[in-house]
Structures are given as C-alpha cells and as structure tokens.
Design a protein around this motif. Sequence first.
Motif, mmCIF file in Angstrom:
data_model
loop_
_atom_site.group_PDB
_atom_site.id
_atom_site.type_symbol
_atom_site.label_atom_id
_atom_site.label_comp_id
_atom_site.label_asym_id
_atom_site.label_seq_id
_atom_site.Cartn_x
_atom_site.Cartn_y
_atom_site.Cartn_z
ATOM 1 N N LEU B 45 0.881 -1.171 0.000
ATOM 2 C CA LEU B 45 0.000 0.000 0.000
ATOM 3 C C LEU B 45 0.913 1.214 0.000
ATOM 4 C CD1 LEU B 45 -2.885 1.106 0.264
ATOM 5 C CD2 LEU B 45 -2.641 0.941 2.737
ATOM 6 N N ILE B 46 0.876 1.963 -1.100
ATOM 7 C CA ILE B 46 1.789 3.105 -1.183
ATOM 8 C C ILE B 46 1.026 4.371 -1.505
ATOM 9 C CG2 ILE B 46 3.747 1.667 -1.887
ATOM 10 C CD1 ILE B 46 3.343 2.764 -4.743
ATOM 11 N N LYS B 53 -2.973 6.369 3.923
ATOM 12 C CA LYS B 53 -2.557 4.997 4.229
ATOM 13 C C LYS B 53 -2.767 4.652 5.701
ATOM 14 C CE LYS B 53 1.724 5.774 3.008
ATOM 15 N NZ LYS B 53 1.839 7.189 2.625
ATOM 16 N N SER B 54 -2.302 5.559 6.571
ATOM 17 C CA SER B 54 -2.420 5.278 8.007
ATOM 18 C C SER B 54 -3.883 5.289 8.436
ATOM 19 C CB SER B 54 -1.639 6.311 8.808
ATOM 20 O OG SER B 54 -0.270 6.149 8.561
ATOM 21 N N PHE B 57 -5.283 1.980 7.594
ATOM 22 C CA PHE B 57 -4.820 0.985 8.571
ATOM 23 C C PHE B 57 -5.627 1.078 9.858
ATOM 24 C CE2 PHE B 57 -0.369 -0.950 8.016
ATOM 25 C CZ PHE B 57 -0.728 -1.400 6.770
ATOM 26 N N GLN B 96 3.914 2.489 13.039
ATOM 27 C CA GLN B 96 4.968 3.185 12.316
ATOM 28 C C GLN B 96 6.028 3.699 13.297
ATOM 29 O OE1 GLN B 96 3.416 6.393 9.994
ATOM 30 N NE2 GLN B 96 5.435 7.064 9.338
ATOM 31 N N ASP B 171 3.275 -1.376 9.120
ATOM 32 C CA ASP B 171 3.386 0.057 8.847
ATOM 33 C C ASP B 171 4.852 0.483 8.894
ATOM 34 O OD1 ASP B 171 2.748 2.642 8.344
ATOM 35 O OD2 ASP B 171 1.330 2.874 9.995
ATOM 36 N N GLU B 172 5.479 0.576 7.736
ATOM 37 C CA GLU B 172 6.853 1.065 7.592
ATOM 38 C C GLU B 172 7.830 0.385 8.530
ATOM 39 O OE1 GLU B 172 7.698 5.022 6.927
ATOM 40 O OE2 GLU B 172 5.739 5.551 6.107
ATOM 41 N N TRP B 202 1.195 -4.151 3.410
ATOM 42 C CA TRP B 202 2.479 -3.579 3.791
ATOM 43 C C TRP B 202 2.595 -2.145 3.277
ATOM 44 C CZ3 TRP B 202 7.545 -6.926 3.152
ATOM 45 C CH2 TRP B 202 8.590 -6.283 3.804
ATOM 46 N N VAL B 203 2.683 -1.210 4.215
ATOM 47 C CA VAL B 203 2.940 0.183 3.862
ATOM 48 C C VAL B 203 4.428 0.430 4.011
ATOM 49 C CG1 VAL B 203 2.663 2.586 4.609
ATOM 50 C CG2 VAL B 203 0.682 1.086 4.543
ATOM 51 N N GLU B 204 5.053 0.992 2.983
ATOM 52 C CA GLU B 204 6.487 1.240 3.086
ATOM 53 C C GLU B 204 6.857 2.392 2.169
ATOM 54 O OE1 GLU B 204 8.636 -1.218 5.176
ATOM 55 O OE2 GLU B 204 9.221 0.869 5.218
ATOM 56 N N HIS B 205 7.790 3.209 2.640
ATOM 57 C CA HIS B 205 8.269 4.282 1.761
ATOM 58 C C HIS B 205 9.498 3.867 0.962
ATOM 59 C CE1 HIS B 205 5.858 7.686 3.678
ATOM 60 N NE2 HIS B 205 5.519 7.589 2.424
#
Lengths: 323, 250
Positions: B45-46, B53-54, B57, B96, B171-172, B202-205
């Motif tokens: 999830l970007i 995003k948050s 979540f 996060q 979360d990240e 999966w949220v990731e920068h």
Amino acid sequence: MLKGYLLVHKKNFVRDVVPWVGALVVLAFAPYFVSASLRSFLLFLLMWIALSQSFNIFTGLTGYVNFGFVAFYGLGGYGMTMTLLSLNIPIYAAMVIGGVISSLFAFAISWPTLRLRGAYFAIAMLSLAQALFVIFDNWNFVNSATGYTIPVKYYDPVLQYYYMLAVAAVTVLCLYVIMNSRLGLALKAIKQNEETAVSIGINATFYKAVAFGISAFFAGLAGGAATWTITIIDPPSAFDTTITLTAISMSMLGGLGTIAGPIIGAVILYSIEHYFGLTLPYLHLIVFGIIIIVVVLLIPQGIMGEIISRMKKSRRQEVGEEG
Amino acid sequence: MTGVVADNAQRDTVLDVSLVRKNFAGLVALDGVSLQLGRKEILGLIGPNGAGKSTLFNIIAGTLKPTSGTVTFRGRNITGLPPNRVCRLGIARTYQIPKPFLDMTVLENVYIAESFGSGRDSKVGTPAEICDLVGLKDKMHLEAGMLNVSGKKRLEVARALATSPDVLLLDEIAAGMSPTEGEWAVRFMEKMSQSYDLSIIWVEHVMRLLMKGVHRVVVLDHGVKIAEGRPEEVVNDEKVQQAYLGGKLS
C-alpha cells in the motif's frame, strides 16, 4: 500461570512468604500484649494499610490517579452502617454489603469516567466524590447532615481490631493474587501503553473496570470497619478529601504498583501523623507535604520502586558482564 | 509467478475493504477506497504523505470508525469493532512509530501479546522462538526501551506475530533499518506468509524494497485509489508518476 522466565526475581519461600506470615502472627497476638492505646494505633495503621493498598490496586496497577478514592471509603461506611441499623445481620455481613455497594458504584461510574485519561480522569473523580458529599449532606434517605451513630451494643475494640486486621490482610493478599494473574498482566500492559495493549487483543475497558471495582470493594470494607470503630458517620467525615490525599501520599511514598510499598508508606506517614496528632495537631499535613515534594523530586517511583529499579539495574550489569 | 499468485488471491479473499470513506471535520481523508486482500497475499500500500494509508490501517484495525463503507474479514462485517476485538478475530498490526511496553523485556512484550492476542494456539511458535525468528534472540532479556530503532521495529513484528494473526498490517517496518536488514524483512515476510498462512498489507516508503516483496500494489493519493496492479505495472502508470513526481517519467 506465568512462566518462570518472566519473573523479575526467582521465587524464594523464605524471603517471600515468611515476613508476611510473621507480621500477621505478631499482629494477631498483639492485642494480648499491648496497651489499649497502642492497639488503637495499630488498628488505624491497619486501616491505612488497607486504604493505601486498595488505592494501589487501581491506581498502582493501571496508572490512572483516582482523586475521588474517598467516595469508595464513604459509601462502604454508609452501606455498612445503614444495613446494620435496618437489618438485623452480623457486622461482617453488613461490611461486605458496604463493600459491594461501593463496588457497584465504581462499576456504574467506570463507563463514563474510565474513558478519560490523566488529569481529566483525576478531576472527574474528585468532582464525583465532592458531589457525593453534597448529595449525602442533603438527602433524607441517608439522614442528611446528621448521619448515623453505631449503637453502643456493637462496641468491641478487640473484635474491631481483628476485623481491621482481616480487611488489611485480605486486601494485601488480593493485590498479590491480581499481580500474578491474567488480570495483573493485562493491567501491566495497559499501564505501560494502553493503545498497544488494546492492539494485542486486551479489552482495556473491561480490565480497568474490574480493577476499579475491586479497589472500591476493599476501600468499602475498610470504610465499614473504620465506621464501626469510630462509631459515627456523617458526610464531612465519610467524604473527607484528606483521606484520598493521605492514601495517595502513602502509596506514592512507599511505591505505587508494588506490594510492600503502600504498607511502608502507611507505617511511616501514619506514625508521623500519630506523633504530631497528640502534640501539634494538623502539623502532620505540612510534614506530609514536604515528604511528598521530596519523594517526587528524588525518588518518583517511591521507596520500593527505587529499590526494585536498582535491583534490576545491578542485574542488568551482571548480565552485561557475562555477555 | 507473482501474477499467478495475484490471480489466485483474487478468488480467495480474506479481507475486503469496500467503499471506505473517512471525513475528519470537513477534510476527506479517504474517499471511497476499496481493496481486497487474498489468502497468503502480500499487498503493498503506497502513496505520498497524507494519502490516507495510516487512516486506512486505523480503520481496518478498529482504531478509527469509517464515516461510511465496510470492512469484511472472512465474510464477517468487522466495521467499527474495537481494536481488541479485531485483534482477537485475527488481524494484527505494527505501529509506524514503535510502541512497545518500554519497561518490560523484549520477551515479556512478546509473551503478553501471545497470551492475549487472538486467543488461539500460537501458530508461529513460543515467545522465545518468535524472538529468535525476528533476530532478537540475544536481546530477549533486555528492556524494550533499550533497543535501537531497528530492534524496536523487529519487536513490533514479533509482537504482531505472537497474536497468531491471519492478516498482518505492517506500517513502515523497514524505515530505520539498514538496506541489508530491509532485504531480510522482505524475505522474512515471504516466508511467514507461506509458512503460516498469513496475508499481509504492507505500507512502506522504501519503494525499491517494497516492489521486491509484494505481489500486488495499491496506490492511494489524496484519499483515492489511483492505481492497482502488479508492481512493474504500477510504477509505469502515468497517474502514479504524476502523484509522486508531479509528471510523467520520460
């Protein structure tokens, strides 16, 4: 239920059990050996142990500071007195009813108040206790400002002593059982980080309410036993904010969230109060104030909290040296 | 290969987020977002900062209630359930900014999560085994507050796994880890997903990493889903490049 590796220190029967049983035996036989005035001192010391420990059951384990604690004490006292006077039942049954009433009150107010945190919870509870004072002062059902007097036929100082001893002992035992139970584990998590606790499936609302109710029950029992001893109850004495502040001071000085802490705090502060109460009444409040300032500045975790964290630190150094 | 997994996943939906909308006092954080998570799927999830995003979540985990829309988990409507109920049903999350129980040891943190959690028998292992899996074996008896950022992120993962979830919301977790550790995280999640029947959002920068680790990507921008598909498709999408870079890559 807890697995061995979680314990801060290993179980040690001699160290963990013997002092408690010893203290209990000494206190149980004390009335046979000590003067009436010393017995009376011990009785009120036991009351403060029961009160600071029941305060500790909620505030020490959850971190929510209950500034309306005296409400539980007062409701227990009124509950005991009124059931004793209207129903012809034994004192201990009236005391339990007082505790149950106090506990039901706690459950009833937990729904709105336990949603609040920090200072908001403290203020809400302070106001609730004050509101109870005003209501009882004006409510005919509870004999308004006159209050009640326990009839002379119930007078029995030695029995009063033993009741208070039983209340204090059961309160301490209950705290020990909670701390080693699933409830204690949940409260420990909630105290440290409520959001995380909820995210791992802990029903924080439920566990906080249970601790609140148990705290109220024991404070109510102590209130009942105290009222029986003092023989009168009226709104200013039943809902006296000084009782809340004293319970807070005692458990903070000794160490919130520990078993021995509030007992140590009660012994130190009640001894001071007793000493000054005879010579310079109310000076003890100034001494309390100074002690609390010093505690907050130097050992915010209290005497036992400080000892425990030093033990942990030295254990960590040992582990560090090995690794 | 990833395409096959993605197609299978479509047919076996574990988590179904449908038309979720969230307003914060006039601000629209999410505007009708839908997504499906398949069994054993790893979904990326970007989106740029503030994309929602948050918020998404928090809505899935029960921390926030959506203004409208539904979240369905294994055919059951879980919209608006409190976080502890959501966790008990089998959805675990990491934060996060790590939020461990600071004064407890790493092992105690994991133990508490295991003993509450979803209430089912641990499918991943004992608390000590989980600490070992995430690479915290040597630090098991340290207080969580003494871990560095990478250690705290690993603890977030360990705590979430200890609740025996079916769905994991990450979360990240690679932010604050070294590139090598990030690679480890990708392989670790693939293994967890396959071995323990775990579906992951999966949220990731750290985009380069995420693209390696996920089967499918959903892109959010200003509360709207602007793209969805396999990683290589999504990075070439014009709208995605517009959202991230302000224009098409030439």
